[in-house]
Design a protein around this motif. Structure first.
Motif, PDB file in Angstrom:
ATOM      1  N   LEU A 103       1.760   0.930  -2.933  1.00  0.00           N
ATOM      2  CA  LEU A 103       2.200  -0.653  -3.477  1.00  0.00           C
ATOM      3  C   LEU A 103       3.344  -0.129  -4.452  1.00  0.00           C
ATOM      4  N   ALA A 104       3.335   0.985  -5.382  1.00  0.00           N
ATOM      5  CA  ALA A 104       4.199   1.194  -6.315  1.00  0.00           C
ATOM      6  C   ALA A 104       5.389   2.187  -5.973  1.00  0.00           C
ATOM      7  N   CYS A 105       5.494   2.607  -4.771  1.00  0.00           N
ATOM      8  CA  CYS A 105       6.492   3.327  -4.528  1.00  0.00           C
ATOM      9  C   CYS A 105       7.830   2.589  -4.505  1.00  0.00           C
ATOM     10  N   PRO A 106       9.041   3.041  -5.151  1.00  0.00           N
ATOM     11  CA  PRO A 106      10.075   2.079  -5.177  1.00  0.00           C
ATOM     12  C   PRO A 106      10.870   2.164  -3.878  1.00  0.00           C
ATOM     13  N   VAL A 107      10.798   3.239  -3.435  1.00  0.00           N
ATOM     14  CA  VAL A 107      11.666   3.301  -1.895  1.00  0.00           C
ATOM     15  C   VAL A 107      10.753   2.923  -0.618  1.00  0.00           C
ATOM     16  N   GLY A 108       9.537   2.512  -1.202  1.00  0.00           N
ATOM     17  CA  GLY A 108       8.803   1.944   0.039  1.00  0.00           C
ATOM     18  C   GLY A 108       7.889   3.012   0.897  1.00  0.00           C
TER      19      GLY A 108
END
Lengths: 423, 360, 217
Positions: A103-108
């Protein structure tokens, strides 16, 4: 050779999402802050994406331009047994597959999805922790990772029948619902058995249990072997098909839900001819349709610990809250709740891995600080594994908190039947 | 006209005052960015100097350079410069013709061997042995090689002789090249521009006469004092560039307000010349003042450097089709490679050994 | 090769080459994973895939709610870098002219002063992120040579672009600027910079996987 088998297994696991995720990682390091193993230890090696390093190299060497080229030229070092052995504690001891990093990963990147797949290769190459191996062996050979047998269950049933005066249907062909339980529920939290019976009796549900498929936990999922996981799931599927049920009830056990509800059909390679419902999901349905009636409320301040596999990775999010709000007048959420909740620390096989005990208890400090923030004495949850882990953690940190199961809490507030249950 | 007469004697003969001459020297000195006190030194040196012989060869050219130099106001300071030199051969300007004309060149070469200045305008065609341009039956190439031998220095006037110029533009059928492509053992000054600024020509001559040397040159052999800065650096519209105010068409509000012409293709930022400061037509204006961007005429290959109306930041080739093609090719290769890789994954799955508890 | 010929090459064939490598490579990097496909999910869905996937694409661009101080730094610096870079790239009139002359589409430009501020902020953010990369234990552990290489390749166009109007020799700086841009274009498909497109497929997959289970990722 086991190493080759493991590498092959990782190649098997590469798919669109995996390749896309590996392509996208920019090494920003944000996932570290989402992982309780990093936040509580501040050890960089617990950064979620770092746990994928060997598999990332396999992806590079097998599927990318430079990777292939360098690998052919011998400039990219091959993945070795030693390396996998070094990574074993990272992949198993310090990852509960809780899904918070995803849920945290900015690139998804869905890092949890990646670790789950990497474990296939780890297990195939023999680099799984002894504890989880043992649990898996017991599950396959004895029928339960905790060594619980049908006779243990039958003893509990007899006891519960005496306690409740309700007859327990076993192997009832044509019932609507098949109830399966987790080992921990049978072995440790057996209060659940009479609780469920009373609720179902009041709601007038046609249900049964199956003597060939009563156990829902799935060590195959945790160790990362789809073959073994399929074998375990198949026991339940066979029983359900044999008993011609319309629904299978997944118990208060997080990864059993994932194994049955989300991985199950994919493990056995065909859709289920029945629906899988989580017990909490079912209770919520029953309550909103008026078939389950509760009475009275508890004034004690209560909070809810979201089991990762049921909530963040499972999608049963509002239901436990709906139920709690009916019976707890002082229900408060933890600072990060719902899909942002922090793991108990023992999911994804960590609880079955004694080597990880020390680390697991150390990182429980995350849960402790969450609880300290709202000063709540009663924590409700709906996963027997979480419950064990929470109790151990509470004990370890000498906290004054008690943990109760949501289904039991509902059963305690069950309204006395004012009319005859519907047939 | 008596030869070897000093300049001061000739000026006096023509009734030009010492004061006017000093003014001329001061103007030149400032143009060439020399210290003010050098004006006096220059005047002194020029006054005493003997008029050197100059041979002016015109090759593949349009006479624009000569026009630029001569078609100026009268009396001009530029015209004075002709009084400083002895122009022994210039086939546009000289009265002599035919054999007599060629003889004057040969005489000058003989009499001042190693001392005369050679001025060249126009490019030199070298294809087909140089047949594309001949004078008196001899190719430009031949004439240049012969005349260059005894020259003290060569001044290439105009972009054609400096860099090949318009004759050199693609596809360059005549094989036009610059003087520096042919002559490699003489000092060469390039006074580029199409045409070059007249006072730059006189300035370089004055420098040579004053100091006996060629001025400080840039990497393209142009006098730094004139070509050291760009049109953009000295442009009066520069503040608009800095504010991002650009004319979008030649008749929009921006154009009427005199905004920067960058987006209309002005090559000022990459063009080194003194137009913005010396201006043209007796200091009247320079092209940007009349509302048109700089063409970059004093730079090599200016004719081939994309459209005059393409902004410097835009490509000089059309990449639209290429981009589309590359995208399609990328997609195609992705389809092919992913299909191979799917097979690889599939093969690994086929070879998968079912795991049993014994494998744990 | 003199400066003019070099500039002409860079604005012509050099650019063409860089754009071919960039477009070909980036489309490849985006499509290759997607075309690897994934197994059909046989579990009964609780929610859709398309909508949640698209939602996650958008949602991960927003500022995350809860962060550690370390997380705040990474996100804020990352935001400033990306926004500064994009503003500089897309709203400098000279850059718009490039697009206009190539594809015929254009949009209003921002004043050069605003662009300079954006570029300076972007450079500052890059510098801060570099310091963080070499000092933060997590970042140091997970960084490889490529992380430092693309840092340099990303910084150079910003620096040289900013220096363009201050440079003594505009043409030389323009040449250096265009070279740095073309190097960056060529590097993108071969490095993690491909995330400029693959992040969309990754976010979509993430959102779709969660959405299928009824979770908003």
């Amino acid at each position: 050779m086991n190493l080759q088998r493991g590498i092959h297994s990782m190649i098997e696991q590469i798919d669109g999402p995996m390749a896309s995720f590996f392509s996208s990682c920019v090494h920003c390091g944000l996932c570290a802050d989402a992982c309780l193993f990093y936040t509580e230890t501040q050890e960089p090696k617990y950064t979620p994406i770092y746990k994928l390093a060997p598999m990332r190299r396999i992806w590079q060497q097998q599927f990318t331009f430079w990777g292939r080229l360098l690998f052919k030229l011998g400039l990219s070092k091959p993945v070795t047994d030693e390396e996998l052995a070094e990574w074993e504690p990272l992949v198993y001891d310090s990852c509960t597959l809780c899904g918070r990093c995803s849920l945290a990963c900015p690139v998804g990147n869905d890092i949890t999805y990646m670790v789950r797949k990497m474990r296939e290769g780890m297990a195939a190459s023999g680099h799984a922790p002894e504890g989880i191996k043992e649990a898996t062996r017991r599950a396959i050979e004895l029928g339960s990772p905790m060594g619980v047998t049908i006779n243990t269950l039958k003893a509990h049933i007899k006891h519960a029948e005496k306690e409740t005066g309700i007859a327990f249907p076993l192997d009832l062909v044509g019932a609507d619902y098949l109830l399966v339980l987790s080992s921990a529920e049978i072995a440790v939290f057996s209060e659940i058995i009479p609780a469920v019976a009373r609720i179902f009796h009041q709601a007038g549900i046609s249900w049964t249990m199956a003597s060939d498929g009563f156990e829902a936990t799935n060590s195959g999922i945790q160790i990362g072997s789809s073959d073994l996981a399929a074998e375990l799931v198949n026991r339940i599927v066979k029983s359900a098909e044999h008993l011609k049920v319309r629904y299978v009830i997944s118990p208060e056990c997080g990864h059993a839900y994932t194994a049955l509800r989300w991985e199950g059909p994919n493990l056995i390679g065909r859709p289920f001819p029945f629906e899988v419902v989580h017990i909490i999901e079912l209770l919520d349905q029953l309550q909103s349709s008026g078939r389950l009636k509760t009475t009275g409320t508890t004034d004690a301040r209560m909070t809810f610990h979201d089991p990762c596999q049921m909530v963040r990775r499972g999608g049963v999010i509002d239901q436990p809250r709906n139920l709690l709000n009916k019976i707890a007048s002082n229900f408060v959420e933890m600072p990060e709740s719902g899909i942002q909740n922090w793991c108990c620390g023992g999911g994804g096989g960590v609880s079955a891995n004694p080597r990880a005990d020390e680390l697991r208890l150390k990182v429980f400090s995350r849960k402790k600080s969450q609880l300290d923030a709202i000063a709540v004495k009663t924590m409700v949850t709906s996963c027997s594994n979480c419950r064990s882990m929470l109790e151990e953690g509470i004990e370890h940190y000498h906290m004054d908190t008690n943990v109760i199961g949501l289904t039991e809490l509902i059963a305690e507030h069950l309204a006395e039947p004012s009319e005859e249950p519907k047939p | 006209m008596k030869d070897h007469e000093t300049l001061s004697e000739r000026l006096a003969e023509q009734g030009i005052s010492r004061r006017a001459f000093l003014k001329f020297c001061t103007a030149l000195a400032s143009l060439m960015a020399l210290p003010p006190e050098s004006a006096a030194a220059m005047a002194q040196a020029l006054a005493k100097s003997l008029r050197p012989s100059v041979i002016w060869l015109s090759f593949q050219e349009c006479t624009g350079c000569t026009e630029s130099l001569t078609r100026s106001y009268t009396p001009t300071l530029e015209s004075l410069i002709f009084d400083m030199i002895s122009l022994d051969y210039h086939h546009t300007l000289q009265a002599a013709s035919g054999f007599a004309a060629e003889k004057s060149r040969e005489d000058a070469m003989k009499n001042f061997y190693g001392k005369y200045l050679l001025v060249v305008d126009g490019s030199i065609p070298i294809n087909g042995g140089g047949v594309y341009s001949t004078i008196a039956g001899r190719t430009n190439l031949d004439l240049l090689q012969e005349t260059a031998k005894g020259a003290a220095a060569i001044i290439a006037v105009g972009t054609c002789s400096s860099f090949g110029g318009i004759p050199n533009a693609r596809p360059n059928p005549t094989g036009a090249v610059a003087v520096s492509d042919i002559v490699r053992d003489k000092p060469i000054v390039n006074i580029s521009g199409c045409p070059p600024i007249p006072s730059v020509i006189t300035g370089v001559l004055a420098h040579y006469l004053t100091f006996g040397t060629l001025p400080d040159l840039d990497d393209l052999n142009r006098p730094r004092s004139y070509y050291g800065t760009t049109i953009h650096d000295r442009c009066y519209r520069r503040p608009f560039y800095d504010q991002g105010k650009f004319a979008k068409t030649f008749d929009d509000e921006g154009a009427k307000n005199g905004w920067c012409l960058f987006e209309l293709g002005c090559k000022g930022p990459t063009t080194h010349n003194a137009c913005a400061t010396t201006k043209w037509n007796g200091g009247t204006s320079f092209p940007i003042e009349s509302g048109h961007g700089c063409l970059g005429c004093s730079e090599p290959h200016f004719w081939d450097a994309g459209s005059f109306y393409t902004p410097l930041s835009a490509p000089v080739v059309n990449i639209e089709a290429t981009t589309l093609g590359a995208a399609i090719a990328g997609a195609g290769v992705a389809v092919a490679m992913s299909s191979l890789d799917r097979n690889k994954i599939h093969r690994a799955q086929q070879a998968h050994e079912i795991m049993s508890v014994k494998d744990l | 090769m003199n400066q003019h010929a070099l500039l002409f090459f860079l604005r012509g064939q050099g650019l063409k080459f860089a754009v071919i490598v960039f477009t070909f490579g980036l489309i490849y990097r985006l499509l290759h994973p997607v075309l690897l496909g994934r197994k059909k999910n046989l579990a009964a869905p609780r929610g859709g895939e398309w909508g949640p996937g698209m939602r996650t694409i958008w949602h991960r661009s927003l500022f995350p709610v809860r962060l550690t101080p370390r997380g705040h730094f990474i996100i804020i610096a990352g935001y400033i870098f990306h926004l500064g870079f994009l503003i500089t790239l897309l709203f400098l009139s000279q850059h718009i002219e490039l697009v206009k002359n190539t594809f015929g589409i254009y949009w209003p430009a921002l004043p050069p002063g605003a662009i300079s501020i954006a570029a300076v902020l972007s450079i500052a953010a890059l510098a801060a992120l570099f310091v963080h990369r070499i000092t933060d234990p997590v970042k140091r552990l997970i960084s490889d040579f490529q992380d430092y290489l693309v840092w340099v390749l990303t910084l150079l166009p910003l620096l040289t672009g900013l220096a363009l109007d201050m440079a003594a020799d505009y043409q030389r700086m323009l040449i250096v600027h265009i070279i740095s841009v073309e190097l960056l274009l060529i590097a993108i498909p071969f490095t993690k910079l491909a995330h400029m497109l693959t992040t969309f497929s990754s976010r979509w997959y993430n959102g779709a996987i969660a959405g299928y289970k009824g979770v908003k990722a």
